[in-house]
Write an enzyme that holds these catalytic residues in place. Structure first.
Site, mmCIF file in Angstrom:
data_model
loop_
_atom_site.group_PDB
_atom_site.id
_atom_site.type_symbol
_atom_site.label_atom_id
_atom_site.label_comp_id
_atom_site.label_asym_id
_atom_site.label_seq_id
_atom_site.Cartn_x
_atom_site.Cartn_y
_atom_site.Cartn_z
ATOM 1 N N ASN A 80 0.813 -1.196 -0.055
ATOM 2 C CA ASN A 80 0.145 0.030 0.023
ATOM 3 C C ASN A 80 0.766 1.485 -0.072
ATOM 4 O O ASN A 80 2.098 1.147 0.308
ATOM 5 C CB ASN A 80 -0.955 -0.016 1.174
ATOM 6 C CG ASN A 80 -2.002 -1.084 0.797
ATOM 7 O OD1 ASN A 80 -2.933 -0.755 -0.035
ATOM 8 N ND2 ASN A 80 -2.105 -2.094 1.547
ATOM 9 N N HIS A 110 23.167 2.367 7.858
ATOM 10 C CA HIS A 110 24.275 3.024 7.483
ATOM 11 C C HIS A 110 25.539 2.775 8.288
ATOM 12 O O HIS A 110 25.390 2.747 9.520
ATOM 13 C CB HIS A 110 23.730 4.640 7.387
ATOM 14 C CG HIS A 110 22.857 5.132 6.500
ATOM 15 N ND1 HIS A 110 23.261 5.219 5.150
ATOM 16 C CD2 HIS A 110 21.717 5.023 6.547
ATOM 17 C CE1 HIS A 110 22.225 5.637 4.280
ATOM 18 N NE2 HIS A 110 21.214 5.463 5.272
ATOM 19 N N ALA A 157 -0.216 -1.963 13.910
ATOM 20 C CA ALA A 157 0.402 -0.631 13.473
ATOM 21 C C ALA A 157 1.416 -0.090 14.220
ATOM 22 O O ALA A 157 1.536 -0.165 15.497
ATOM 23 C CB ALA A 157 -0.882 0.336 13.379
ATOM 24 N N LYS A 163 14.095 -7.896 15.682
ATOM 25 C CA LYS A 163 14.387 -9.306 15.822
ATOM 26 C C LYS A 163 13.570 -10.211 15.472
ATOM 27 O O LYS A 163 12.318 -9.843 15.007
ATOM 28 C CB LYS A 163 14.743 -9.509 17.519
ATOM 29 C CG LYS A 163 13.534 -9.368 18.541
ATOM 30 C CD LYS A 163 14.160 -9.785 19.635
ATOM 31 C CE LYS A 163 12.812 -9.582 20.817
ATOM 32 N NZ LYS A 163 13.164 -9.949 22.048
ATOM 33 N N ARG A 177 6.133 -6.870 21.046
ATOM 34 C CA ARG A 177 6.202 -8.047 22.054
ATOM 35 C C ARG A 177 5.000 -8.728 21.486
ATOM 36 O O ARG A 177 4.211 -8.306 20.580
ATOM 37 C CB ARG A 177 6.176 -7.299 23.322
ATOM 38 C CG ARG A 177 4.672 -6.764 23.529
ATOM 39 C CD ARG A 177 4.416 -6.226 25.028
ATOM 40 N NE ARG A 177 3.401 -5.419 25.237
ATOM 41 C CZ ARG A 177 2.052 -5.546 25.371
ATOM 42 N NH1 ARG A 177 1.910 -7.010 25.352
ATOM 43 N NH2 ARG A 177 1.397 -4.817 25.473
#
Length: 184
Positions: A80, A110, A157, A163, A177
């Protein structure tokens, strides 16, 4: 009736943009089925890059896909508005994946160093990103380098994925979480 007419024109124009991108990028952009690319999208595939799609993809308006490395996308992919997928090394996206608005999927950071008191950007550090099958990534999420998102995952959202995410769960938050197990 006008809405249907505009919708049909938009679809035809989206297919034409897809075909144009395929012509411009040649063998670096492979797609198994006719697809759609929205208005004002940036599809950048460099000489070292590759964009491979196993099935039909639908890319909405104002999306950026930047491939200096490889991007492999499965079937039934939807991306989207205002999202970006940036691969300097490799990003793998499974089947039946939907990416919401303003999502960033990045396989790099970076690299930087200080020269005296000046901060200097000095290339990139990269690690592959893998997104499994049946994944929904909601609006304004960021997927960082080196992570794997399992199968059957909903990413809420505004979530930061820094990780690995196990399969069969709903995750959310900054950093994320596990909010709920979907199965088992």
């Amino acid at each position: 009736m006008k809405l249907f007419y505009k919708s049909k024109i938009y679809k035809v124009a989206s297919v034409l943009r897809y075909l144009t991108a395929r012509i411009i990028h040649g063998s670096r952009f492979q797609c198994a089925k006719l697809s759609m690319i929205g208005n004002r999208c940036g599809i950048y595939i460099f000489k070292t890059g590759q964009l491979n799609c196993a099935g039909r993809i639908i890319i909405n308006n104002d999306v950026m896909i930047y491939a200096k490395g490889k991007i492999n996308i499965g079937t039934q992919f939807n991306c989207n508005q205002y999202s970006r997928i940036v691969a300097h090394e490799r990003i793998e996206i499974g089947n039946n994946v939907t990416i919401g608005q303003q999502v960033s999927v990045l396989d790099h950071d970076h690299a930087y160093e200080y020269a005296g008191s000046d901060l200097q950007l000095n290339g990139y550090t990269t690690a592959p990103v893998t997104i499994g099958n049946n994944v929904w990534i909601a609006d304004k999420c960021t997927i960082l380098k080196g992570v794997t998102i399992g199968d059957n995952v909903i990413v809420g959202a505004n979530t930061l994925i820094h990780k690995n995410v196990p399969s069969d769960c709903v995750v959310g938050g900054v950093p994320f979480r596990i909010l709920k197990k979907i199965r088992g």
